[in-house]
Motif scaffolding. Structure first.
Motif, short mmCIF file in Angstrom:
data_model
loop_
_atom_site.label_atom_id
_atom_site.label_comp_id
_atom_site.label_asym_id
_atom_site.label_seq_id
_atom_site.Cartn_x
_atom_site.Cartn_y
_atom_site.Cartn_z
N ASN A 36 1.01 -1.12 -0.42
CA ASN A 36 0.33 -0.08 -0.04
C ASN A 36 0.91 1.19 -0.17
O ASN A 36 0.11 2.00 -0.28
N CYS A 37 2.19 1.47 0.53
CA CYS A 37 2.92 2.24 0.31
C CYS A 37 3.04 2.50 -0.80
O CYS A 37 4.42 1.60 -1.18
N LYS A 38 2.99 3.83 -1.72
CA LYS A 38 4.36 3.72 -2.47
C LYS A 38 5.97 4.79 -2.87
O LYS A 38 5.64 6.01 -1.58
N LYS A 59 -1.52 -1.74 12.76
CA LYS A 59 -1.51 -1.56 13.81
C LYS A 59 -1.02 0.22 14.08
O LYS A 59 -0.28 0.59 13.32
N ASN A 60 -1.93 0.43 14.80
CA ASN A 60 -2.18 1.90 15.17
C ASN A 60 -0.66 2.28 16.18
O ASN A 60 -1.12 1.78 16.98
N PHE A 61 -0.01 3.42 16.01
CA PHE A 61 1.16 3.96 17.35
C PHE A 61 0.67 5.16 17.56
O PHE A 61 0.32 5.87 16.53
N THR A 62 0.44 5.40 18.84
CA THR A 62 0.33 6.59 19.62
C THR A 62 1.63 6.78 20.87
O THR A 62 1.63 6.59 21.18
N GLN A 77 0.82 4.72 11.14
CA GLN A 77 -0.16 3.37 11.23
C GLN A 77 1.14 2.74 9.75
O GLN A 77 1.45 3.93 8.76
N LEU A 78 1.87 1.67 9.70
CA LEU A 78 2.34 1.20 8.55
C LEU A 78 1.93 0.89 7.17
O LEU A 78 1.05 0.26 7.39
N CYS A 79 1.95 2.32 6.93
CA CYS A 79 1.16 1.56 5.32
C CYS A 79 -0.17 2.11 4.70
O CYS A 79 -1.16 1.16 5.09
N GLY A 80 -1.00 2.51 6.18
CA GLY A 80 -2.48 2.12 6.44
C GLY A 80 -2.57 3.94 7.10
O GLY A 80 -2.36 4.64 6.60
N GLY A 87 -4.72 8.02 2.96
CA GLY A 87 -3.44 8.78 2.87
C GLY A 87 -2.20 9.31 3.18
O GLY A 87 -0.71 8.92 3.23
N ALA A 88 -2.73 8.86 4.93
CA ALA A 88 -2.49 9.91 5.72
C ALA A 88 -0.98 8.76 6.80
O ALA A 88 -1.71 7.49 7.28
N GLY A 89 -0.22 8.89 6.89
CA GLY A 89 0.66 7.67 7.23
C GLY A 89 1.28 8.50 8.68
O GLY A 89 1.24 7.19 9.47
#
Length: 278
Positions: A36-38, A59-62, A77-80, A87-89
């Protein structure tokens, strides 16, 4: 899909579909979420580095950062889609304005640089600065380091470097075992032979013991497999070792004093004829 013709064909088809859904839900069918990452500059080397981060997907990291300018919450978030923004990483949320979310990096413009035990993930093309860094687009850098003790650690904020004219960035740190190099477990030939020998010996002893005890009905030391042979073998080995490695003289001194082989001189016969009366 091949359909089985039977009376319960409908039930079989339902069960097949159910099993497939369960397998998909449990992750048996692997998916490469890092696609998903470009990449900003597509290359096989960067794509390979990015694939190393596959365990961190979904996985979400906060993390919360307290600064002089205020308190901010960062979501990564990795590629999410972080914080649900397409589009926001990586997203920055100010506590005073929780509805205002600033995109500090987009996974549609990703760069990945990796070493033996670390990966640097860079999200570019975030929202532009209002009055800093010549109003360039924000950029987030995530330094992911190897830590074999944990699967995924806590996201930490290192700094926001915006006091420059160009190339400002947000820097984060994260520990994970996903970027650790594989451990070398290659065994030498001698080790393999030794392991095989120990296993064979264990099978021989355990199997022989059970056979002697349960089948033959032996008791005591006779339960040891081939007990008579090993006792005789041990004695013969000791005799052979003594014969080969001996260092003392094997000839024993005679227990008695031998007789000399040289002939003894005959003593002259003393004649006492002169003592007899005439």
């Amino acid at each position: 899909m091949k359909v089985v013709n039977s009376r319960n064909g409908g039930s079989f088809l339902v069960w097949t579909l159910t099993v497939q859904l369960v397998l998909c839900g449990s992750g048996v069918y692997a998916t490469n979420s890092t696609k998903n990452c470009k990449l900003a500059y597509e290359s096989p080397s960067e794509r390979k580095v990015l694939n190393r981060l596959e365990p961190l997907a979904h996985k979400n990291f906060t993390v919360v950062s307290n600064t002089a300018d205020g308190n901010y919450t960062y979501v990564f978030q990795l590629c999410g889609d972080a914080a649900g923004i397409p589009g926001a990483g990586a997203v920055q949320v100010e506590d005073k304005k929780p509805t205002s979310k600033t995109v500090i990096g987009s996974y549609n413009s990703t760069r990945a640089i990796g070493g033996s035990d670390w990966v640097m993930l860079i999200y570019e093309k975030g929202d532009a600065y209002d009055a800093h860094c010549s109003k360039e687009m924000r950029k987030a850098i995530f330094m992911i380091s190897c830590n074999r003790k944990i699967d995924v650690g806590q996201l930490e904020v290192v700094l926001e470097d915006r006091d420059r004219l160009h190339e400002c960035f947000y820097l984060f740190e994260l520990d994970s075992s996903a970027v650790c190099p594989a451990l070398s477990t290659q065994l030498s030939t001698g080790s393999i032979i030794l392991i095989i020998g120990i296993c064979l010996m264990a099978v021989y002893l355990i199997g022989g013991f059970l056979y002697q005890r349960l089948i033959v009905g032996a008791k005591g030391m006779d339960q040891f497999p081939n007990y008579a042979f090993w006792v005789e073998f041990g004695n013969l080995s000791a005799d052979g070792c003594d014969f080969v490695c001996r260092s003392r003289n094997r000839e024993e001194a005679p227990a008695y004093r031998g007789v000399s082989s040289e002939p003894l001189d005959e003593e002259q016969e003393e004649r006492d004829d002169h003592l007899l009366p005439m």
